[in-house]
Design an enzyme around this catalytic site. Structure first.
Site, PDB file in Angstrom:
ATOM      1  N   ASP A   1       1.015  -1.135   0.054  1.00 13.63           N
ATOM      2  CA  ASP A   1       0.101   0.141   0.105  1.00 13.63           C
ATOM      3  C   ASP A   1       0.864   1.120  -0.035  1.00 13.63           C
ATOM      4  OD1 ASP A   1      -2.678   1.567   0.427  1.00 13.63           O
ATOM      5  OD2 ASP A   1      -1.450   2.094   1.964  1.00 13.63           O
TER       6      ASP A   1
ATOM      7  N   GLU B   1      -1.819  -1.477  -5.937  1.00 16.96           N
ATOM      8  CA  GLU B   1      -3.237  -0.787  -6.468  1.00 16.96           C
ATOM      9  C   GLU B   1      -2.781  -0.178  -7.963  1.00 16.96           C
ATOM     10  OE1 GLU B   1      -5.427   1.021  -2.677  1.00 16.96           O
ATOM     11  OE2 GLU B   1      -3.263   1.687  -2.862  1.00 16.96           O
TER      12      GLU B   1
ATOM     13  N   CYS C   1     -12.276  -4.088   6.385  1.00 16.10           N
ATOM     14  CA  CYS C   1     -11.540  -4.766   7.178  1.00 16.10           C
ATOM     15  C   CYS C   1     -11.009  -6.094   6.686  1.00 16.10           C
ATOM     16  CB  CYS C   1     -12.673  -4.972   8.332  1.00 16.10           C
ATOM     17  SG  CYS C   1     -12.133  -6.065   9.572  1.00 16.10           S
TER      18      CYS C   1
ATOM     19  N   CYS D   1     -12.666  -9.209   8.753  1.00 18.14           N
ATOM     20  CA  CYS D   1     -14.246  -9.766   8.299  1.00 18.14           C
ATOM     21  C   CYS D   1     -14.679  -9.377   7.338  1.00 18.14           C
ATOM     22  CB  CYS D   1     -15.165  -9.416   9.524  1.00 18.14           C
ATOM     23  SG  CYS D   1     -15.279  -7.478   9.620  1.00 18.14           S
TER      24      CYS D   1
ATOM     25  N   CYS E   1     -12.559  -1.609  12.914  1.00 22.87           N
ATOM     26  CA  CYS E   1     -13.595  -2.111  12.265  1.00 22.87           C
ATOM     27  C   CYS E   1     -14.953  -2.070  13.288  1.00 22.87           C
ATOM     28  CB  CYS E   1     -13.519  -3.550  12.006  1.00 22.87           C
ATOM     29  SG  CYS E   1     -14.963  -4.150  11.204  1.00 22.87           S
TER      30      CYS E   1
ATOM     31  N   CYS F   1     -16.532  -5.860  13.773  1.00 27.57           N
ATOM     32  CA  CYS F   1     -15.915  -7.034  14.195  1.00 27.57           C
ATOM     33  C   CYS F   1     -15.001  -6.466  15.630  1.00 27.57           C
ATOM     34  CB  CYS F   1     -15.186  -8.160  13.530  1.00 27.57           C
ATOM     35  SG  CYS F   1     -13.693  -7.412  12.814  1.00 27.57           S
TER      36      CYS F   1
ATOM     37  N   ASP G   1      -2.587   1.753   7.272  1.00 26.97           N
ATOM     38  CA  ASP G   1      -1.981   1.367   5.825  1.00 26.97           C
ATOM     39  C   ASP G   1      -1.470  -0.266   5.866  1.00 26.97           C
ATOM     40  OD1 ASP G   1      -1.754   4.010   5.479  1.00 26.97           O
ATOM     41  OD2 ASP G   1       0.112   4.185   6.341  1.00 26.97           O
TER      42      ASP G   1
END
Length: 335
Positions: A118, A202, A266, A269, A285, A288, A295
Site C-alpha cells: 500500500d 494498487e 476490514c 471480516c 472495524c 468485528c 496502511d
C-alpha cells in the site's frame, strides 16, 4: 560539426526519428527540446569488447569516438551483451556513463507467499507483513541549507555568476536526494522480488492524481496550495518508480488490483465502511472490533485480492493466505 564524431551525430538523428515515430504512433509523448544543463549527453552504438577496459579495482576506461579513453568509476561489471552506452551530464555537473543491457529477472523464491504493498504519503510503502517503509530524503541540516540557498537565489541577479553558483549548489543537494530515493527503490524492489512469489499493488493513475488544481482564469481552482503539496508528496515517495522496477525485476508476478475500498475494508471480516478508517494511521472495524494500522490493513486487503488471482495448481487456497483463517482482534498499532 567536423570536430565531433559522425557516428554520434547520425545516432542522434536516428533517435529523434524513432521518438517522432513513437509519438505519431500514439505510444509516447512528443519529444521535447533539449535544455542547456539538463539534457546534455550523447549515445554511442556498436561498442566492441575491447572498448571497455579495467584499470584498477575502482577505475575503468571506455573508448569514446573522437575523444579517446575516458576514465569512469567501476560501480558494477559491464554486461557482455552491452553494445551501446550513453554519456550524460546532469544539472549537478556530474557526468555518467550507462551501458545498455537488459538484466535477467529475479527468480521467484517458490514459497507460495504473496505480499500486498500500500503506497502512501506519510508512509511510502506499507507491507502486509507489517513493515512500514519510507523513502529517504534530505536530512534536517540539508533542508536548512536548501532553504538558505533558495533565499540567496531569490536575491541573486539573473545571469550573474553568483546566481549560477547558487543554482549549482541547489542542484547538488537535489541530486543527493534523488540518489537516495533511487537507491531505496532499487533495494526495496529487489528485496520484494526475492522474498515473495506474488506482489500485489494498487492500479493507480499517478499522472491524473498529480495533475495541477490551478485551473484557468475563467475557472480558477480551489485549495491549489494544498493540492500542490500533496502532489509533491506523491512524487517524492516514488510511487511509480517502485512499481515499474518491480515489474522489471519480477515480470508476471506483479498483480495490479482495483484500489476502491482497500482502505475502508476490514481485512479480518470484510466489512466495508468509511467509519472503519478512523485516521491516517488507525483502523478500527465497527463490525468485528479489529484494530490495527490503517496502511497495513489496506496492504492486507491488497494481498488477499492479488493472491486470489494466483491460485495454486492443486486448487488450494490463494497464495499467501492460509485456509480457514480466523479473524484476529486488537492487533498492536505500528508506526
Amino acid at each position: 560539426m567536423r570536430a565531433g564524431s559522425a557516428a554520434v551525430q547520425q545516432q542522434a538523428l536516428k533517435d529523434f526519428h524513432q521518438a517522432m515515430s513513437n509519438f505519431f504512433a500514439g505510444t509516447h509523448r512528443r519529444p521535447t527540446w533539449r535544455k542547456a544543463g539538463r539534457h546534455e549527453g550523447f549515445r554511442v552504438v556498436a561498442v566492441k569488447p575491447g572498448d571497455v577496459r579495467r584499470v584498477s579495482r575502482r577505475v575503468s576506461q571506455v573508448k569514446v569516438p573522437k575523444v579517446g579513453w575516458v576514465r569512469f568509476r567501476w560501480s558494477r561489471p559491464v554486461p557482455n551483451g552491452a553494445r551501446s552506452f550513453r554519456v550524460t551530464r546532469e544539472r549537478a555537473g556530474r557526468w555518467h556513463v550507462a551501458f545498455a543491457a537488459i538484466p535477467d529477472p529475479i527468480p521467484a523464491p517458490g514459497t507460495g507467499e504473496a505480499v500486498g504493498v500500500d503506497r502512501g504519503v506519510a508512509v511510502s510503502a506499507a507491507l502486509s507483513t507489517g513493515d512500514l517503509l519510507s523513502a529517504p530524503g534530505l536530512r534536517a541540516g540539508e533542508r536548512v541549507r536548501l532553504g538558505r540557498l533558495l533565499r540567496r537565489l531569490a536575491r541573486a541577479r539573473p545571469g550573474s555568476r553568483r546566481r549560477a553558483g547558487v543554482k549549482a549548489a541547489i542542484a547538488r543537494l537535489k541530486a543527493r536526494e534523488t540518489d537516495r530515493r533511487k537507491d531505496w527503490v532499487e533495494k526495496t524492489s529487489t528485496d520484494l522480488a526475492r522474498r515473495f512469489d506474488v506482489i500485489g499493488v494498487e492500479d493507480l493513475n499517478i499522472r491524473g492524481m498529480t495533475r495541477s488544481a490551478r485551473g484557468s482564469v475563467e475557472a480558477p481552482g480551489r485549495n491549489v496550495r494544498q493540492k500542490a503539496g500533496l502532489n509533491r508528496g506523491i512524487l517524492a515517495n516514488e510511487w511509480g518508480a517502485l512499481v515499474r522496477r518491480l515489474e522489471d525485476k519480477a515480470p508476471g508476478r506483479v498483480v495490479k488490483i482495483d484500489p476502491r475500498n482497500t482502505s475502508r475494508t476490514c481485512s479480518a471480516c470484510g466489512h466495508v465502511a468509511g467509519e472503519n478508517h478512523k485516521s491516517q494511521a488507525v483502523f478500527s472495524c465497527v463490525a468485528c472490533g479489529f484494530r490495527g494500522n490503517a496502511d497495513v490493513n489496506a496492504a492486507m486487503n491488497i494481498r488477499d485480492t492479488a493472491a486470489g488471482h494466483a491460485v495454486t495448481a492443486r486448487g488450494g487456497p490463494p497464495l499467501g493466505r492460509p485456509a480457514n483463517r480466523e479473524p484476529q482482534h486488537d492487533l498492536p498499532l505500528t508506526g
